[in-house]
Design a protein around this motif. Structure first.
Motif, short mmCIF file in Angstrom:
data_model
loop_
_atom_site.label_atom_id
_atom_site.label_comp_id
_atom_site.label_asym_id
_atom_site.label_seq_id
_atom_site.Cartn_x
_atom_site.Cartn_y
_atom_site.Cartn_z
N TYR A 38 3.68 -3.23 4.25
CA TYR A 38 2.92 -1.93 4.27
C TYR A 38 2.09 -1.48 3.12
CZ TYR A 38 6.49 -1.72 8.37
OH TYR A 38 7.06 -1.78 9.47
N ARG A 39 1.71 -2.44 2.51
CA ARG A 39 0.99 -2.19 1.37
C ARG A 39 -0.11 -1.17 1.68
NH1 ARG A 39 -0.40 -5.19 -4.08
NH2 ARG A 39 1.86 -5.27 -4.22
N SER A 40 -0.63 -0.21 1.04
CA SER A 40 -1.77 0.46 1.01
C SER A 40 -2.39 0.82 -0.17
CB SER A 40 -1.33 1.81 2.05
OG SER A 40 -0.63 2.62 1.16
N SER A 42 -2.61 3.89 -1.09
CA SER A 42 -2.05 4.84 -1.85
C SER A 42 -0.67 4.45 -2.44
CB SER A 42 -1.35 6.00 -0.77
OG SER A 42 -0.60 5.54 0.19
N ASP A 43 -0.18 3.49 -1.93
CA ASP A 43 1.03 2.67 -2.57
C ASP A 43 0.41 2.25 -4.00
OD1 ASP A 43 3.57 1.51 -2.52
OD2 ASP A 43 2.97 -0.28 -1.89
N THR A 107 6.98 -3.60 -3.58
CA THR A 107 6.12 -2.83 -2.81
C THR A 107 6.58 -2.51 -1.38
OG1 THR A 107 4.79 -4.68 -1.90
CG2 THR A 107 3.78 -3.68 -3.64
N LEU A 108 5.94 -1.79 -0.30
CA LEU A 108 6.64 -1.69 0.75
C LEU A 108 6.46 -2.76 1.73
CD1 LEU A 108 5.60 1.92 1.50
CD2 LEU A 108 7.63 1.38 0.24
N LEU A 160 3.88 8.80 -7.56
CA LEU A 160 4.66 7.75 -7.01
C LEU A 160 5.53 8.27 -5.67
CD1 LEU A 160 5.31 4.42 -6.41
CD2 LEU A 160 7.36 4.95 -8.06
N ARG A 164 4.87 7.87 -1.58
CA ARG A 164 5.23 6.59 -1.11
C ARG A 164 6.73 6.88 -0.31
NH1 ARG A 164 6.22 1.21 -4.35
NH2 ARG A 164 7.92 0.72 -3.11
N LYS A 167 6.43 7.21 3.47
CA LYS A 167 5.93 5.80 4.12
C LYS A 167 7.09 4.99 4.16
CE LYS A 167 1.09 6.36 2.81
NZ LYS A 167 0.06 5.80 2.10
N GLU A 168 8.05 4.91 3.21
CA GLU A 168 8.92 4.15 3.07
C GLU A 168 10.16 4.39 4.18
OE1 GLU A 168 12.07 2.60 -0.42
OE2 GLU A 168 10.25 3.46 -0.87
#
Length: 195
Positions: A38-40, A42-43, A107-108, A160, A164, A167-168
Motif C-alpha cells: 500500500y506504498r504511496s 504520502s507514505d 511501509t504499509l 508521519l 499514515r 491508511k494503515e
C-alpha cells in the motif's frame, strides 16, 4: 559533563540503540514475501519527515551546534526526564517489533501468512510503534537544549502519523474485517485509555 552535552550524548546513544533494535527485524522482513503493498507518495513523505525530524536535523545540531540562535538553557531535570522517556520509547519499540515478528514492515504491506497481533503493547494500543516515535520525539525535546532540534522530532512524528495512520487502519480493515473492527473497539490508537 554539562547538561547540554549529556543530553546530546544520551540522544546519540538512544538513536544508535533504536537502529540496533530495528536492524535484525529489517533483515528478517526481507525474507518474507509481500502479498499486498500500500506504498504511496504520502507514505514516503511521512517516513521522510519522521527521519528528518527524529534523526537528520537533531544529528546535524549535535554535530555542528547549529542553529545556535535557538539554544536554550539545559537543566539536569530535563535530561533525566528525557532519558526516562527515551528508555520507555525504546522499550515500546522493541516490544512492538518482537510482537509483530514476521508481520513487521517499514511501509504499509501485508505479508505472507500475515496475522493480526493483539498481544503485548498491542493489547493496549493499535499502533505502539507510533507510540514509541511519539515518546522519542518527546524525549528529544528534553534532551536537546535547542528549540528547533528539540521539537523537530514531534513535528516529524506528527507528519508521519497524520499521513499514515488512517491508511494503515483501512489496510487492516480490508485484510482482517470484523476481527480488526472488534480490536479497534477495545483499544486506543497510540495512547492507552486516551487516544
Amino acid at each position: 559533563m554539562a547538561a547540554p552535552s549529556l543530553g546530546e550524548a544520551i540522544w546519540v546513544i538512544g538513536i544508535v540503540a533504536w537502529y540496533v533494535i530495528r536492524y535484525p527485524f529489517e533483515r528478517r522482513a526481507r525474507r518474507v514475501r509481500i502479498v499486498t503493498g500500500y506504498r504511496s507518495r504520502s507514505d514516503i513523505v511521512g517516513l521522510a519527515s519522521a527521519l528528518f525530524g527524529l534523526a537528520i536535523l537533531p544529528a546535524f545540531y549535535v554535530v555542528t551546534g547549529m542553529p545556535a540562535a535557538a539554544d536554550h538553557p539545559a537543566s539536569a531535570w530535563a535530561v533525566a526526564l528525557g532519558t526516562i522517556i527515551f528508555c520507555s520509547a525504546l522499550w515500546v519499540f522493541r516490544r512492538s517489533h518482537k510482537e509483530l515478528g514476521r508481520n513487521w514492515s517499514i511501509t504499509l504491506e501485508i505479508r505472507e501468512r500475515h496475522e493480526l497481533i493483539c498481544a503485548g503493547p498491542y493489547a493496549l494500543v493499535r499502533h505502539p510503534m507510533y507510540t514509541s516515535f511519539l515518546l522519542m520525539g518527546l524525549a528529544q525535546v528534553f534532551l536537546l537544549a535547542n528549540w528547533i532540534a528539540g521539537i523537530s522530532g514531534l513535528i516529524g512524528f506528527a507528519v508521519l502519523f497524520l499521513l499514515r495512520v488512517d491508511k494503515e487502519e483501512r489496510m487492516m480493515l480490508e485484510n482482517f474485517g470484523p476481527q480488526y473492527r472488534a480490536y479497534m473497539e477495545k483499544t486506543k490508537r497510540i495512547v492507552p485509555y486516551l487516544y
